[in-house]
Design an enzyme around this catalytic site. Structure first.
Site, PDB file in Angstrom:
ATOM      1  CD  GLU A 131      -2.396   1.169   2.860  1.00  0.00           C
ATOM      2  OE1 GLU A 131      -3.467   1.767   2.993  1.00  0.00           O
ATOM      3  OE2 GLU A 131      -1.825   0.569   3.801  1.00  0.00           O
ATOM      4  CE  LYS A 135      -7.224   1.873   3.921  1.00  0.00           C
ATOM      5  NZ  LYS A 135      -5.945   2.180   4.609  1.00  0.00           N
ATOM      6  CB  CYS A 172      -4.417  -1.352   4.324  1.00  0.00           C
ATOM      7  SG  CYS A 172      -3.406  -1.355   5.830  1.00  0.00           S
TER       8      CYS A 172
END
Length: 265
Positions: A44, A114, A149
């Site tokens: 990431e 995200k 994540c």
């Protein structure tokens, strides 16, 4: 014809706020990846790491057509494998995103912003959460879904519907204090989704802690880390689609899952 996919997780350190050096490091590390690999997952925010200074965002964030993605396209074309990860992105210079990408050797690209921003850091204060579900990517006969994540902690967000994907990707920055949880959640997402799960964590250190070199993993649909490691710490696993689908069909828990919808308000 049998469809086999070889996946690599490329663990690497990230210098905070130094895209140029991080892109050089990534190019060097990709050159070490086995040439018969089909898909490489990198950590990431691979060009910047976690940014905590608001004033740095405008200097570091890039659009989908700037040099970060130009490099990813060039690497994918040169090495002949798809590359997935995330970078610090902007579309207008005002809103900033932790943007996942999946780039194929032929040039096809897919993006996902995200959704779950980590509220225990500055990420939620500085970045804008994505407002779309990530696309299902059809690549070399497999259906692939990209997450990032912290998304890993939210099983409803990760839950498949109608058996829509085979492989889940999680580029990540999970520090040592939460590595046990990281590994357990990767395994859990694999089990509950009857899916292959790839967790690629960074290594090194930043202000949030240390990132150990044994955190990443590639999990089969039984929740087992089946990866092997090369001399540079890169992880590999290969999967045959017919075998994978046969096992998934024999123990088809996904057929009994609940119908649900996700609100993006």
């Amino acid at each position: 014809m049998s469809r086999t996919i070889k996946i690599a997780a490329l663990q690497q350190d990230i210098i905070p706020g130094d895209p140029h050096e991080n892109q050089i490091t990534t190019a060097h590390n990709l050159n070490r990846i086995s040439r018969d690999t089909d898909l490489v997952v990198i950590p990431e925010l691979f060009t910047t790491g976690n940014i905590t200074d608001r004033s740095a965002l405008s200097l570091l964030a890039q659009t989908n057509s700037d040099n970060t993605m130009d490099d990813v396209h060039r690497w994918a074309d040169y090495f002949g494998f798809a590359i997935a990860g995330s970078f610090l992105a902007t579309d207008d210079g005002h809103n900033y995103f932790n943007r996942g990408f999946f780039v194929e050797p032929g040039g096809d690209e897919y993006f996902y912003d995200k959704r779950h921003l980590f509220s225990l850091s500055t990420e939620k204060d500085l970045l804008t959460a994505g407002n779309k579900i990530s696309p299902v990517i059809r690549y070399r006969g497999w259906n692939i879904k990209l997450f990032i994540c912290y998304d890993l902690r939210f099983p409803v967000w990760c839950k498949k519907r109608d058996n829509e994907f085979d492989i889940m990707l999680f580029p990540a920055n999970w520090p040592e204090a939460r590595i046990y949880q990281f590994k357990q959640l990767l395994s859990a997402r694999a089990i509950e989704n009857n899916a292959i799960v790839v967790g690629c964590n960074r290594i090194g250190k930043d202000e949030y802690g240390d990132y150990p070199a044994d955190a990443s993993g590639i999990y089969d649909l039984l929740g087992r880390d089946v990866s092997s490691r090369d001399q540079w710490g890169n992880l590999y696993a290969s999967f045959d689609y017919d075998e994978f689908n046969s096992r998934r069909t024999r123990f088809a828990t996904w057929r009994d899952s609940d119908n649900f919808s996700i609100s993006l308000d």
